[in-house]
Enzyme design. Structure first.
Site, PDB file in Angstrom:
ATOM      1  N   THR A 195      42.590  34.869  33.868  1.00 55.87           N
ATOM      2  CA  THR A 195      43.177  36.110  33.372  1.00 55.87           C
ATOM      3  C   THR A 195      44.697  36.081  33.412  1.00 55.87           C
ATOM      4  O   THR A 195      45.300  35.420  34.283  1.00 55.87           O
ATOM      5  CB  THR A 195      42.687  37.302  34.212  1.00 55.87           C
ATOM      6  OG1 THR A 195      43.406  38.488  33.833  1.00 55.87           O
ATOM      7  CG2 THR A 195      42.929  37.070  35.699  1.00 55.87           C
ATOM      8  N   TYR A 205      42.075  41.783  41.793  1.00 56.91           N
ATOM      9  CA  TYR A 205      41.416  41.087  40.688  1.00 56.91           C
ATOM     10  C   TYR A 205      42.201  39.839  40.301  1.00 56.91           C
ATOM     11  O   TYR A 205      41.655  38.735  40.226  1.00 56.91           O
ATOM     12  CB  TYR A 205      41.274  42.025  39.492  1.00 56.91           C
ATOM     13  CG  TYR A 205      40.928  41.315  38.199  1.00 56.91           C
ATOM     14  CD1 TYR A 205      39.723  40.628  38.063  1.00 56.91           C
ATOM     15  CD2 TYR A 205      41.817  41.310  37.126  1.00 56.91           C
ATOM     16  CE1 TYR A 205      39.411  39.963  36.884  1.00 56.91           C
ATOM     17  CE2 TYR A 205      41.508  40.652  35.945  1.00 56.91           C
ATOM     18  CZ  TYR A 205      40.313  39.975  35.829  1.00 56.91           C
ATOM     19  OH  TYR A 205      40.013  39.311  34.665  1.00 56.91           O
TER      20      TYR A 205
END
Length: 337
Positions: free
Chosen positions: A117, A141
């Site tokens: 990501t 995250y």
């Protein structure tokens, strides 16, 4: 040359399965169905319900199906949720990935592609973001994904026969143009998904989180990549590894971005619907601007985008949302009989 796709019943993973199948590559899906749907797995593709951290299960799949490469999509992706429950994210994204990587290496897997990501960059010092910029995630995250990248890096050094590509996604949107798959999780947090639900009446309204960012209209700017293009980028990365390419990480985006308000305007324009939009405070963990520098994925992997048009992305997302709505209406009618 069979490929194992973890999380292959989810949004991005299911599009990867379609891309592999369209390319005549044998594929097997492993998914725990926590966010995925078995009906998204194409007919004829072996499906195993299970956990990527179950090392005995994964080892058995590798042996039974002759797996030669793993594409790892399974994991949790909601940034605000990671802020509220960081330990869950470190277990589900990092610890589970550690077990999968160890099992892969122990069973002779040479090629591994990881769904990473842009959140690994945190608040970037400039845009577009290049892969060599500092990695300073501002959410659990992002940290959970970066830690998995570190494990892959160190494992590849210790085991020279093992190579990987970590693809750092920016914002993924759209749906399969043939409407074989799309974002189906009802509580998805993807902006274009939410706006499409508002446009089709699935939601009474949508919210914009933060209008005081240092951008032209005060809302966050993101680089949106069509999910089918993203699947193609993975195919290119797989071919790169199979041709002897060395371990690396690469951004996946188009190199330009749109603000939240620009996306909402596009959904209203393409759908022909003027839905209600409410303003809300910022969410934790959201950087102001994330735009990809994509030279590596283009030049080293030979990736050529085919659906890099905002109205096309929105149109595909809306078409999928309308199809889901039709299916739900038919199911409701059957239940009422």
């Amino acid at each position: 040359m069979t490929v194992l796709v973890t999380g292959g019943a989810g949004y991005i993973g299911s599009h990867m399965v379609l891309a592999l199948k369209d390319a005549s590559r044998p594929v097997v899906v492993l998914d725990d169905l926590s966010c995925g749907f078995e009906w998204l797995v194409p007919e004829g593709v072996p499906f195993i319900k299970g956990d990527v951290g179950d090392e005995a299960l994964v080892a058995g799949i590798i042996r039974e199906h002759g797996i030669t490469a793993i594409l790892h999509f399974a994991g949790s992706i909601v940034v605000p949720d990671s802020v509220r429950d960081p330990l869950f994210y470190y277990r589900n994204n990092t610890v589970q990935s550690r077990g999968l990587i160890e099992t892969a290496i122990a069973n002779g897997i040479r090629n591994f592609i990881f769904s990473s990501t842009a959140a690994v960059y945190g608040e970037p010092e400039r845009t577009p973001i290049t892969e060599d910029m500092p990695h300073q995630p501002i959410s659990p995250y992002g940290t959970s994904k970066l830690m998995t990248e570190w494990m892959l890096r160190d494992a590849a050094v210790a085991h020279p026969e093992f190579n990987y590509v970590a693809l750092r996604y920016f914002n993924v949107a759209g749906a399969d143009p043939q409407l074989r798959s799309g974002q189906s999780f009802p509580r998805a947090t993807h902006l274009i998904k939410i706006a499409s639900q508002a446009a089709t009446g699935e939601r009474p309204h949508m919210e914009v989180y933060g209008t005081d960012y240092p951008t032209a209209d005060g809302t966050c700017i993101r680089d949106y990549i069509h999910v089918s293009d993203l699947a193609e980028a993975h195919l290119c990365a797989l071919r790169y590894l199979e041709a002897g390419g060395k371990s690396t990480a690469a951004n996946c985006g188009y190199g330009y971005g749109y603000s939240v308000l620009e996306i909402i305007d596009a959904v209203k324009r393409v759908s022909g619907t003027d839905f209600t939009v409410k303003l809300a405070p910022r969410r934790a963990g959201d950087p102001a601007v994330l735009v990809a520098g994509n030279e590596r994925v283009r030049n080293e992997f030979g990736f050529v985008p085919r659906r890099a048009d905002l109205d096309l992305i929105v149109g595909d997302a809306l078409a999928w949302e309308r199809q889901l709505q039709t299916v739900r209406e038919k199911e409701a009618q059957l239940e009422a009989v």
